[in-house]
Design a protein around this motif. Structure first.
Motif, PDB file in Angstrom:
ATOM      1  N   ARG A   1       0.832  -1.207   0.000  1.00 46.36           N
ATOM      2  CA  ARG A   1       0.000   0.000   0.000  1.00 46.36           C
ATOM      3  C   ARG A   1       0.868   1.258   0.000  1.00 46.36           C
ATOM      4  N   ASP A   2       1.963   1.227   0.743  1.00 43.97           N
ATOM      5  CA  ASP A   2       2.865   2.383   0.766  1.00 43.97           C
ATOM      6  C   ASP A   2       3.439   2.647  -0.622  1.00 43.97           C
ATOM      7  N   TRP A   3       3.846   1.572  -1.318  1.00 49.09           N
ATOM      8  CA  TRP A   3       4.422   1.763  -2.650  1.00 49.09           C
ATOM      9  C   TRP A   3       3.356   2.186  -3.656  1.00 49.09           C
ATOM     10  N   ALA A   4       2.153   1.670  -3.527  1.00 53.81           N
ATOM     11  CA  ALA A   4       1.070   2.133  -4.393  1.00 53.81           C
ATOM     12  C   ALA A   4       0.787   3.610  -4.136  1.00 53.81           C
ATOM     13  N   ASP A   5       0.866   4.009  -2.867  1.00 60.11           N
ATOM     14  CA  ASP A   5       0.688   5.421  -2.515  1.00 60.11           C
ATOM     15  C   ASP A   5       1.811   6.261  -3.087  1.00 60.11           C
TER      16      ASP A   5
ATOM     17  N   GLN B   1       1.029  -1.742  -6.641  1.00 65.33           N
ATOM     18  CA  GLN B   1      -0.223  -1.541  -7.375  1.00 65.33           C
ATOM     19  C   GLN B   1      -0.852  -2.871  -7.768  1.00 65.33           C
ATOM     20  N   TYR B   2      -0.057  -3.787  -8.336  1.00 63.32           N
ATOM     21  CA  TYR B   2      -0.586  -5.057  -8.824  1.00 63.32           C
ATOM     22  C   TYR B   2      -1.056  -5.939  -7.673  1.00 63.32           C
TER      23      TYR B   2
ATOM     24  N   VAL C   1      22.176   4.213 -12.786  1.00 65.17           N
ATOM     25  CA  VAL C   1      21.049   5.137 -12.925  1.00 65.17           C
ATOM     26  C   VAL C   1      19.810   4.376 -13.395  1.00 65.17           C
ATOM     27  N   ARG C   2      19.977   3.542 -14.418  1.00 68.67           N
ATOM     28  CA  ARG C   2      18.835   2.761 -14.909  1.00 68.67           C
ATOM     29  C   ARG C   2      18.316   1.823 -13.820  1.00 68.67           C
ATOM     30  N   ASP C   3      19.234   1.242 -13.075  1.00 66.74           N
ATOM     31  CA  ASP C   3      18.844   0.349 -11.985  1.00 66.74           C
ATOM     32  C   ASP C   3      18.032   1.097 -10.934  1.00 66.74           C
ATOM     33  N   GLU C   4      18.503   2.276 -10.558  1.00 64.04           N
ATOM     34  CA  GLU C   4      17.774   3.070  -9.558  1.00 64.04           C
ATOM     35  C   GLU C   4      16.367   3.389 -10.035  1.00 64.04           C
ATOM     36  N   ALA C   5      16.241   3.802 -11.294  1.00 59.84           N
ATOM     37  CA  ALA C   5      14.925   4.154 -11.834  1.00 59.84           C
ATOM     38  C   ALA C   5      14.008   2.933 -11.905  1.00 59.84           C
ATOM     39  N   ASN C   6      14.529   1.831 -12.423  1.00 59.79           N
ATOM     40  CA  ASN C   6      13.691   0.643 -12.608  1.00 59.79           C
ATOM     41  C   ASN C   6      13.296  -0.011 -11.291  1.00 59.79           C
ATOM     42  N   ARG C   7      14.129   0.126 -10.273  1.00 57.08           N
ATOM     43  CA  ARG C   7      13.748  -0.434  -8.976  1.00 57.08           C
ATOM     44  C   ARG C   7      12.569   0.332  -8.373  1.00 57.08           C
ATOM     45  N   VAL C   8      12.503   1.626  -8.624  1.00 58.12           N
ATOM     46  CA  VAL C   8      11.347   2.391  -8.171  1.00 58.12           C
ATOM     47  C   VAL C   8      10.091   1.913  -8.896  1.00 58.12           C
ATOM     48  N   VAL C   9      10.191   1.756 -10.221  1.00 60.58           N
ATOM     49  CA  VAL C   9       9.043   1.279 -10.995  1.00 60.58           C
ATOM     50  C   VAL C   9       8.640  -0.115 -10.524  1.00 60.58           C
TER      51      VAL C   9
ATOM     52  N   GLU D   1      -5.028 -13.670 -14.226  1.00 56.74           N
ATOM     53  CA  GLU D   1      -3.867 -14.387 -14.763  1.00 56.74           C
ATOM     54  C   GLU D   1      -2.714 -13.422 -15.037  1.00 56.74           C
ATOM     55  N   GLN D   2      -3.028 -12.254 -15.626  1.00 52.90           N
ATOM     56  CA  GLN D   2      -1.993 -11.272 -15.928  1.00 52.90           C
ATOM     57  C   GLN D   2      -1.304 -10.784 -14.663  1.00 52.90           C
ATOM     58  N   LEU D   3      -2.083 -10.456 -13.646  1.00 48.78           N
ATOM     59  CA  LEU D   3      -1.509  -9.963 -12.398  1.00 48.78           C
ATOM     60  C   LEU D   3      -0.622 -11.015 -11.745  1.00 48.78           C
ATOM     61  N   ASN D   4      -1.089 -12.251 -11.712  1.00 45.13           N
ATOM     62  CA  ASN D   4      -0.291 -13.315 -11.106  1.00 45.13           C
ATOM     63  C   ASN D   4       1.008 -13.542 -11.863  1.00 45.13           C
ATOM     64  N   LYS D   5       0.934 -13.532 -13.192  1.00 41.23           N
ATOM     65  CA  LYS D   5       2.138 -13.724 -14.001  1.00 41.23           C
ATOM     66  C   LYS D   5       3.138 -12.595 -13.762  1.00 41.23           C
ATOM     67  N   SER D   6       2.651 -11.354 -13.769  1.00 39.40           N
ATOM     68  CA  SER D   6       3.543 -10.220 -13.568  1.00 39.40           C
ATOM     69  C   SER D   6       4.151 -10.227 -12.168  1.00 39.40           C
ATOM     70  N   LEU D   7       3.340 -10.527 -11.164  1.00 38.44           N
ATOM     71  CA  LEU D   7       3.848 -10.557  -9.790  1.00 38.44           C
ATOM     72  C   LEU D   7       4.864 -11.684  -9.598  1.00 38.44           C
ATOM     73  N   LYS D   8       4.641 -12.814 -10.264  1.00 36.83           N
ATOM     74  CA  LYS D   8       5.615 -13.897 -10.189  1.00 36.83           C
ATOM     75  C   LYS D   8       6.963 -13.436 -10.720  1.00 36.83           C
ATOM     76  N   GLY D   9       6.956 -12.716 -11.839  1.00 35.80           N
ATOM     77  CA  GLY D   9       8.204 -12.204 -12.397  1.00 35.80           C
ATOM     78  C   GLY D   9       8.842 -11.160 -11.506  1.00 35.80           C
ATOM     79  N   MET D  10       8.037 -10.255 -10.942  1.00 32.49           N
ATOM     80  CA  MET D  10       8.578  -9.237 -10.043  1.00 32.49           C
ATOM     81  C   MET D  10       9.212  -9.879  -8.817  1.00 32.49           C
ATOM     82  N   ASN D  11       8.558 -10.897  -8.286  1.00 33.91           N
ATOM     83  CA  ASN D  11       9.109 -11.589  -7.119  1.00 33.91           C
ATOM     84  C   ASN D  11      10.415 -12.295  -7.474  1.00 33.91           C
TER      85      ASN D  11
END
Length: 602
Positions: free
Chosen positions: A201-205, A284-285, A269-277, A329-339
């Motif tokens: 929730r904090d990161w979604a905020d 959010q997901y 720099v790219r790493d810092e930006a992408n870790r925030v995303v 299905e999309q959310l689960n797939k994306s979250l699996k990759g993020m994890n």
């Protein structure tokens, strides 16, 4: 905002406060990096047991706190700079109007009205009395016409001048008032919960905060140097180097997705930006997934169709599936990759594994993920691996693991530092039968691969040139072949494993020096022969050729694994041979003995 408040505004004070928040964010980033790459990595490399696991858990939470603080400080810093920019622009307009009014002999009053002296138009018998006018902001065509008429009628020529100054002052005050009203709620929103745990929730905020600051700060961001449109990696690198630290912070805070995807920018720099995303999208997901009802437990039922029973989905499950199924299905797939990506971050230090760099990330559709083991900007040897059919964000964990294994073997050759990179930067075919036979997936993805390789040159932070190996598996080899065919493949060696074909019939067409194309085909791997008629190369007067064919001209590496998926299995000669090539010691790799010159044997 009234006149006296705007006149007293000191832009530099807000900019200094922004610098303070930026410095605090930098300190939080340094603390996070120290925890992740030194303390936690050291514990993983040296200690085991429950106490070590507990310590790592606490350190992970502390790292999250520092990362969140870094992100929020960046937003506060940028918001303060944006507020200062907007109010500063209004103040400059006000100061200019006051200076012009005084030069014309007028007096600006505390309420914003303007007093003008007596004066006479040419031909008048005597001067007309002076007076005071109050301006109006944002005039319309009708109001402007009425004012012009009043100015023409008025006997004092100073009236029109004073009215113009008053309108300019009113415009400046309105602009400042609107800016204040726009920024105040955005700045008030930049606060964290009063606890020590950073949640989804904090990161979604935080993502919501970013959107709010971004909307409010559009004028400020638009005033900054923009990334070159369709720029080369070198253009991107020069743009970033030309920004001030304040401008870089603004881009990282408000447009991390833009910064993270620009080839040529420094890897940290790219790493810092992408870790925030990554953190914000995960929040959010996960929250969206938690809001979707779980699928009904009674998914299946039996019905009688004719003489035979049939197993079908229940009505309840079908209703759920039609409403939520695809997104679930999309959310689960994306979250699996993020994890999986986060799990890689958490493995830093295990068996010497270096810091990871997230050089690309997008959770939408099939997803994108570019993950480096070690900093490629300083590495002596770089290996960039392209996975094949069915690859997507949800399955990226396996591909990341392959490059971890390869890093350990290549780094173990003691021939310089190594960075191995998983490059899921294209839409891979998702179905072996319906998608994999077609070349457009490779052809569409190849230019992005070439740009990424060129970007590794542009982001180089040491004076020496790296030794670079392009690696492909299955359909990923077809993409590398297409990249060589379409343009300059910026690599020194090419390794292809389980290749169905690379679109060209000769190793010399792979855009690397002679003798630097290496092929692996394992026993029991069906892909090479199955794919040759779709992706093999041909001279049109000869047969379809793939890298496993002797006539192709590749070095045939000894391969002791079986099937299509074990080329990077730990402890194998297949993996060792790849590691030797990546480490620049290809001459030490073991080659298959040449086949007997029997007719019909390829």
């Amino acid at each position: 905002m009234d006149l006296e408040t705007l006149r007293a505004f000191k832009q530099a004070e807000y900019e200094e406060a922004a610098d303070g928040y930026r410095a605090a964010g930098d300190m939080a980033m340094t603390a996070k990096d120290t925890i992740d790459t030194k303390i936690s990595a050291g514990i993983r490399g040296e200690l085991e047991g429950k106490a070590a696991e507990a310590a790592l858990g606490e350190l992970k939470e502390l790292s999250k706190n520092f990362h969140y603080a870094q992100t929020e400080c960046g937003l506060v810093s940028t918001a303060l700079n944006g507020f200062a920019f907007d109010i500063g622009a209004a103040k400059r307009k006000l100061d200019a109007a006051i200076a012009d009014a005084q030069a014309a002999g007028c007096t600006v009053n505390p309420n914003g009205s303007v007093s003008f002296p007596a004066g006479a138009k040419p031909g008048a018998e005597k001067p007309a009395d002076g007076g005071t006018v109050t301006g109006s902001a944002g005039g319309t065509d009708t109001s402007d016409a009425i004012e012009r008429q009043a100015i023409n009628i008025h006997p004092n020529p100073n009236y029109g001048k004073a009215l113009g100054f008053a309108n300019q002052i009113a415009d400046a005050l309105k602009e400042a008032t609107e800016a204040d009203a726009k920024w105040a709620p955005k700045l008030r929103a930049l606060k964290a919960d009063d606890d020590l745990k950073v949640t989804d929730r904090d990161w979604a905020d935080a993502q919501s905060d970013m959107g709010g600051v971004s909307d409010a700060g559009k004028g400020y961001l638009d005033s900054l140097p923009q990334p070159p449109k369709d720029g080369s990696p070198k253009d991107n690198a020069n743009w970033w180097k030309g920004l001030t630290p304040e401008q870089q912070e603004a881009w990282l805070a408000l447009r991390p997705e833009t910064v993270g995807r620009l080839d040529g920018l420094p890897s940290p720099v790219r790493d810092e930006a992408n870790r925030v995303v990554l953190a914000e999208k995960h929040g959010q997901y996960q929250m969206e997934l938690d809001s979707i009802p779980k699928p009904p437990a009674n998914e299946w039922t039996w019905i009688t169709a004719g003489m035979y029973p049939s197993k079908v989905h229940t009505d309840e499950w079908m209703e759920w599936h039609n409403k939520y199924g695809d997104r679930y299905e999309q959310l689960n797939k994306s979250l699996k990759g993020m994890n999986a990506i986060q799990d890689r971050f958490d493995r830093t230090g295990i068996k010497g594994l270096p810091e990871a760099y997230l050089l690309g990330f997008n959770p939408e559709k099939n997803g994108r993920a570019i993950v480096a083991n070690g900093n490629p900007d300083t590495a002596d040897h770089q290996a960039i691996y392209v996975p094949g059919t069915t690859s997507n964000l949800g399955s990226v964990g396996g591909d990341i693991g392959r490059m971890e294994n390869l890093w350990r073997v290549a780094n173990g050759q003691n021939n310089g530092s190594v960075s191995t990179i998983t490059w899921l930067g294209y839409d891979a075919p998702q179905d072996i039968v319906k998608d994999a036979p077609f070349s457009h997936y490779a052809n569409d993805g190849a230019p992005a691969y070439n740009r990424f390789l060129d970007g590794l040159d542009a982001s180089r932070s040491v004076d020496t040139d790296p030794h670079r190996t392009a690696i492909g598996h299955s359909y990923g080899t077809t993409l590398i072949g297409s990249a060589a065919r379409q343009g300059d493949l910026n690599a020194d060696d090419v390794i292809v494993a389980g290749s169905p074909g690379v679109q060209v019939p000769k190793a010399e067409q792979m855009d690397v020096p002679k003798g630097h194309v290496w092929n692996q085909e394992a026993d029991g791997d069906p892909v090479p022969d199955i794919g040759r008629f779709g992706h093999g190369g041909t001279d049109w007067d000869g047969p379809w050729t793939i890298p496993s064919d002797q006539r192709f001209g590749a070095n045939q590496l000894q391969t002791d694994t079986e099937g299509h998926s074990d080329y990077w299995k730990e402890g194998t000669e297949s993996l060792r041979n790849q590691g030797l090539v990546v480490a620049g010691k290809g001459d030490d790799a073991t080659l298959k003995p040449p086949p007997n010159p029997t007719p019909g044997v390829r």
